[in-house]
Design an enzyme around this catalytic site. Structure first.
Site, PDB file in Angstrom:
ATOM      1  N   SER A   1       0.838  -1.191   0.000  1.00  0.00           N
ATOM      2  CA  SER A   1       0.000   0.000   0.000  1.00  0.00           C
ATOM      3  C   SER A   1       0.880   1.250   0.000  1.00  0.00           C
ATOM      4  O   SER A   1       1.694   1.429  -0.909  1.00  0.00           O
ATOM      5  CB  SER A   1      -0.964  -0.031   1.194  1.00  0.00           C
TER       6      SER A   1
ATOM      7  N   ASP B   1      -8.617  -3.102  -7.140  1.00  0.00           N
ATOM      8  CA  ASP B   1      -8.002  -2.810  -5.850  1.00  0.00           C
ATOM      9  C   ASP B   1      -9.050  -2.270  -4.875  1.00  0.00           C
ATOM     10  O   ASP B   1      -9.648  -1.214  -5.092  1.00  0.00           O
ATOM     11  CB  ASP B   1      -6.882  -1.792  -6.020  1.00  0.00           C
TER      12      ASP B   1
ATOM     13  N   HIS C   1      -6.665  -5.916  -1.474  1.00  0.00           N
ATOM     14  CA  HIS C   1      -5.618  -4.905  -1.367  1.00  0.00           C
ATOM     15  C   HIS C   1      -4.569  -5.461  -0.413  1.00  0.00           C
ATOM     16  O   HIS C   1      -4.842  -5.691   0.757  1.00  0.00           O
ATOM     17  CB  HIS C   1      -6.195  -3.593  -0.828  1.00  0.00           C
TER      18      HIS C   1
END
Length: 434
Positions: free
Chosen positions: A182, A278, A346
């Site tokens: 991330s 995502d 994600h």
């Protein structure tokens, strides 16, 4: 049915005999007190922190430097609030750690069955507490609502590099991976080339960005909203003169947090692990006024197929199309690899299920390889890998296929038998019978 369940117990026993299990990694948080004198501190002024787990055996001279993610703060108010959380203060980090320790599964797992390529490597896990993807560097202390806030992300990164080379012995490394998830995946892209300069030419250095390809997608739905959000990050943290000049000399610095404008200039081999759907980007980087009723749709990924309406599906399909188009617009360099699937997810490299997924499960596999295998083949130059799932234009839930059939222990068992062909076939027969 009963026979099948007895067979499952037998198979679990067989796996216990064939599975290599090693000691639990050291997960203790260490405060880098020496960083304070360099001004390398978290948002609240506390020392930055890391987790170090020493490698052994054939992995003793190999390293994974993992950068924790956790988004960004986008205003003084936001950074003030963040400074009182575990993502802005090592004091808070230490307080919540016993209840919420950082994940060290997947690529960081020390079980050779789950993670045969990297299980015995040194792990240096950099904890995230600056809110800027380790890029900010404002000298003055900022007073806000009676509290001092520090913007020193790049100093934290530099202090961690100093500790790695002066105290941990990474200079002698044979193989090194810089990776993160991330916001940590964006950090990986931003710092990849700088990271490479610390090593001799004899060291193999590559970078893996996990869910860090945050798109701008100029002209697409939400592009202006995403640009405004990133402008706020750049403005709040004073990044305009700190982002790569290869980008800032060509365009508005606010755009230079978007990887699509950065990656073509990255010289170090880079691998992207992404979902074209995502989850975080769909939830957070699409304008709020388009997300009415979204909570019902994305609250639980197990219900995504049944709970989303066609307006929401259309929005997600548009995002997928923009994501793929953006990725394909990059230069076709052999040094860039990518694995882009269609699961509604994600983050991948710290997730045991995702990292070890098998082609037998029939999901999250591209070119007959799961993520762990694709990354390993790319890193060790067994093969290049640039694969996108072009078959599925709707998001898929890739977590429940096996868990609906088997107990948690059996899901563990399935993930752990990748190298045992006979046991794989036996498990499939049992599942079919159940």
């Amino acid at each position: 049915m009963e026979i099948a369940r007895y067979l499952l117990l037998f198979l679990m026993w067989a796996l216990a005999l064939t599975t290599q299990v090693y000691g639990v990694r050291d997960r203790n948080i260490t405060l880098l007190e020496s960083a304070v004198a360099k001004g390398a501190v978290c948002l609240d002024g506390t020392p930055p922190a890391y987790i170090y787990s020493k490698g052994y055996g054939e992995g003793a001279n190999n390293w994974i430097v993992y950068i924790q993610g956790g988004g960004w703060c986008i205003s003084l108010e936001d950074c003030h609030n963040r400074s009182m959380s575990s993502l802005g203060s090592s004091t808070r980090m230490m307080a919540v750690y016993p209840l919420y320790p950082p994940k060290m599964d997947g690529m960081l797992d020390d079980n050779a069955t789950y993670n045969p390529l990297f299980y015995n490597w040194n792990i240096f896990y950099v904890l995230y507490c600056d809110g800027s993807s380790f890029m900010s560097n404002i000298d003055q202390e900022i007073n806000f609502k009676g509290k001092v806030i520090y913007f020193r992300g790049v100093r934290i990164y530099d202090a961690m590099m100093d500790d790695l080379f002066l105290n941990k012995g990474i200079a002698n490394a044979k193989n090194v991976i810089l990776t993160g998830t991330s916001a940590g995946g964006l950090t990986t892209i931003l710092h990849c080339d700088n990271f490479r300069t610390h090593f001799s030419q004899s060291t193999t250095v590559k970078c893996i960005s996990d869910s860090g390809f945050f798109i701008h997608g100029e002209g697409s739905i939400g592009a202006d909203w995403r640009e405004e959000r990133y402008f706020n990050v750049v403005s709040t943290h004073g990044l305009a003169n700190l982002l790569p000049t290869s980008c800032t000399t060509r365009m508005n610095p606010a755009l230079c947090l978007f990887p699509e404008y950065l990656i073509n200039d990255v010289q170090t081999p880079l691998f992207l692990v992404e979902s074209a759907f995502d989850l975080w980007q769909i939830q957070n980087l699409i304008p709020p006024d388009t997300l009415a009723g979204w909570d019902i749709c994305d609250h639980d990924t197990t219900t995504i197929v049944s709970q989303c309406n066609w307006t929401q599906y259309s929005l997600m399909k548009d995002f997928r199309a923009t994501f793929i188009q953006t990725l394909k617009s990059l230069d076709n360099s052999s040094s860039i690899g990518y694995f882009v699937h269609s699961c509604y997810a994600h983050g991948h490299v710290l997730d045991k299920k995702t990292w070890t997924c098998s082609s037998l499960a029939g999901h999250n596999v591209l070119a007959n390889k799961g993520i762990g295998q694709a990354v390993g083949d790319w890193y060790f130059n067994h093969s290049s890998f640039q694969e996108i799932d072009m078959q599925n234009d709707l998001p898929r839930n890739c977590d429940v296929i096996l868990s609906q059939l088997l107990s948690t222990s059996s899901v563990w068992m399935f993930s752990s038998i990748r190298s045992h062909k006979f046991l794989q076939h036996l498990l499939l027969l049992i599942i079919a019978y159940i």
